[in-house]
Design an enzyme around this catalytic site. Structure first.
Site, short mmCIF file in Angstrom:
data_model
loop_
_atom_site.label_atom_id
_atom_site.label_comp_id
_atom_site.label_asym_id
_atom_site.label_seq_id
_atom_site.Cartn_x
_atom_site.Cartn_y
_atom_site.Cartn_z
CD GLU A 17 -0.12 -1.45 3.17
OE1 GLU A 17 -0.04 -1.39 4.26
OE2 GLU A 17 0.48 -2.10 2.51
CG LEU A 19 6.39 5.01 2.99
CD1 LEU A 19 7.48 6.00 2.80
CD2 LEU A 19 6.52 4.57 4.44
CG HIS A 20 -0.31 5.71 1.25
ND1 HIS A 20 -0.38 6.83 1.28
CD2 HIS A 20 0.10 5.06 0.32
CE1 HIS A 20 0.23 7.17 -0.21
NE2 HIS A 20 0.49 6.16 -0.73
CB ALA A 21 -2.64 4.74 7.02
N PRO A 23 1.84 2.00 7.42
CG PRO A 23 1.87 0.76 5.43
CD PRO A 23 0.97 1.49 6.29
#
Length: 98
Positions: A17, A19-21, A23
């Site tokens: 996914e 580098l979102h939320a 991670p």
């Protein structure tokens, strides 16, 4: 004047996914815990503070995309190696090497 040269690691984002939320949260916590000031950037972009959640989210780094971690602080080589491993392998926490 520090006199240290800039250390850099280029690595592909291992989280599907990007580098979102979650991670990004894992990455920022690890960057902060390293105690070494560093920047993160997309391969073709401007560097931002790796310890800032908003800055890291603002990169919009996707899974598989190359990012650049950099620092000229003392201890940068070891810290960058650990963060590069975290990002490349999409780990859930900072690898313990101490």
């Amino acid at each position: 004047m520090k006199g240290n040269t800039m250390a850099e690691r280029r690595v592909n984002v291992g989280w599907a996914e990007g580098l979102h939320a979650r991670p990004a949260s894992i990455f920022v916590r690890a960057a902060t815990a390293s105690g070494v000031p560093m920047t993160i950037a997309k391969a073709d972009g401007n560097p931002v503070n790796a310890a800032s959640m908003l800055a890291v989210l603002g990169l919009g780094a996707q899974g598989g995309e190359e990012i650049v971690l950099a620092s000229d602080a003392e201890g940068a080589e070891v810290a960058l190696d650990r963060l590069a491993k975290l990002v490349a392998e999409g780990l859930e926490e900072l690898p313990e090497t101490v």
